[in-house]
Design an enzyme around this catalytic site. Structure first.
Site, PDB file in Angstrom:
ATOM      1  N   LYS A  52      -8.678 -11.937   5.847  1.00 36.81           N
ATOM      2  CA  LYS A  52      -7.830 -11.632   7.012  1.00 36.81           C
ATOM      3  C   LYS A  52      -8.609 -11.854   8.314  1.00 36.81           C
ATOM      4  O   LYS A  52      -8.083 -12.421   9.271  1.00 36.81           O
ATOM      5  CB  LYS A  52      -7.304 -10.188   6.909  1.00 36.81           C
ATOM      6  N   GLN A  96      -6.731  -1.074   4.733  1.00 38.11           N
ATOM      7  CA  GLN A  96      -6.718  -1.808   3.462  1.00 38.11           C
ATOM      8  C   GLN A  96      -6.555  -0.830   2.289  1.00 38.11           C
ATOM      9  O   GLN A  96      -7.285   0.151   2.189  1.00 38.11           O
ATOM     10  CB  GLN A  96      -8.024  -2.612   3.319  1.00 38.11           C
ATOM     11  N   ASP A 119       1.275  -4.301   8.805  1.00 36.03           N
ATOM     12  CA  ASP A 119       1.454  -4.461   7.357  1.00 36.03           C
ATOM     13  C   ASP A 119       2.905  -4.168   6.964  1.00 36.03           C
ATOM     14  O   ASP A 119       3.331  -4.456   5.847  1.00 36.03           O
ATOM     15  CB  ASP A 119       0.525  -3.502   6.595  1.00 36.03           C
TER      16      ASP A 119
END
Ligand code: NAD
Length: 291
Positions: A52, A96, A119
């Site tokens: 990412k 994460q 997200d």
């Protein structure tokens, strides 16, 4: 069979986004800024976050990686999230997953300001998605819709069967594809579904996200189906027992000749999940969802 090349599509889309970022920088004097919190040293999580950050560099975003030890308390993590919520320099951020067992993923998700939730996991974004309102779409389902679009695979009137009902893939993709505009008829299957093979083998488009290596075999797939394999599983390399390889939830070699399109693992959905995250971050920076 045609292979759906997620890596190539992601590269194309990154080039387009890079130009939009340059334009945005010219007009605003700043670039989109994505932050990521990584807790602990989980090897797969480190690799995902690394991808990412690299992708941010490729398109000209600023990125900040915040690493916290495995032993960090939930309270300390929630405080870090508060800081990012309040930081006007940060457009969007992610935490994460998975997190260590002593930290509640629900509490963490709820703490994130939904306007920075790139997200797309916060219930506000999830609820807005379910009602067809502007929102940050969850990155993987968003990536899958971009892939289908790029290959001109229409979902209208098709029977989509989703295998796996997680909050981040199975459930949101089934909602998204059944909405007006996508217009699919969706069947959501999971570990308690009886006669699973019967459902799977009726799918025009089969989307698999269960985390079991090579679970879907040739018998479970209808001739000519489109197969989207979300799974990422590390298994011993059959050619070299000192090494490991990545495989999906679908037995690619068994299934590939039966379907019309299939995503490989790696190089299918994975790169498009990163693309979904980048697109959401750009939308956050340019206030496209929440003005
Ligand atoms: P999860 O691990 O949270 O949940 C698994 C789901 O599969 C559950 O809903 C369960 O009901 C179902 N399931 C489990 N065993 C089953 C069985 N025998 N029969 C039918 N259903 C069964 O799911 P997740 O977080 O969506 O992850 C699934 C896979 O996708 C994992 O391999 C993960 O690494 C991968 N993943 C990939 C990406 C990507 O970008 N490519 C993104 C997210 C997850």
């Amino acid at each position: 069979m045609k292979m759906i090349d997620g890596r190539a599509v992601a590269e194309e889309l990154k080039n387009v986004l890079k130009q939009q970022v340059q334009e945005y920088e010219k007009n605003s004097g700043r670039v989109p800024h994505l932050a990521a919190i990584l807790v602990g040293n989980h090897p797969a999580s480190q690799a995902y976050v690394g991808n990412k950050v690299r992708a941010c560099e490729q398109v000209g975003f600023r990125s900040t990686l915040i690493r916290l030890p495995e032993t960090v308390s939930e309270e300390e993590l929630l405080l870090e999230i508060e800081k990012l919520n309040a930081d006007p320099e940060v457009d969007g951020f992610i935490v994460q997953l998975p997190l260590p067992a002593h930290i509640s993923e629900v509490n963490v998700t709820l703490q994130i300001d939904y306007r920075k939730d790139v997200d797309g996991f916060h219930p506000v974004n999830f609820g807005r998605m379910a009602q067809g309102l502007p929102c940050f779409l969850p990155a993987t389902p968003y990536g899958i819709t971009m892939l289908l679009d790029r290959y001109h695979i229409s979902t209208g009137g098709k029977h989509v069967v989703v295998l796996g009902r997680s909050n981040i893939v199975g459930t949101p993709i089934s909602l998204l594809l059944s909405r007006k505009g996508m217009d699919a008829t969706v069947t959501l299957t999971h570990s308690r579904t009886k006669n699973l093979d019967e459902y799977l083998s009726k799918a025009d488009i089969l989307i698999v996200a269960i985390g079991i290596p090579n679970f879907v075999n040739e018998r479970m797939v209808k001739e000519g189906a489109v197969v989207i394999d979300v799974g990422i599983n590390r298994v011993p390399d059959p050619k070299d027992d000192q090494k490991s390889i990545l495989v999906g939830d679908v037995d690619y070699h068994e299934v590939k000749d039966k379907c019309s399109y299939i995503t490989p693992v790696p190089g299918g959905v994975g790169p498009m999940t990163v693309m979904g995250l980048l697109m959401n971050t750009f939308k956050a920076a340019t206030r496209q969802i929440y003005p």
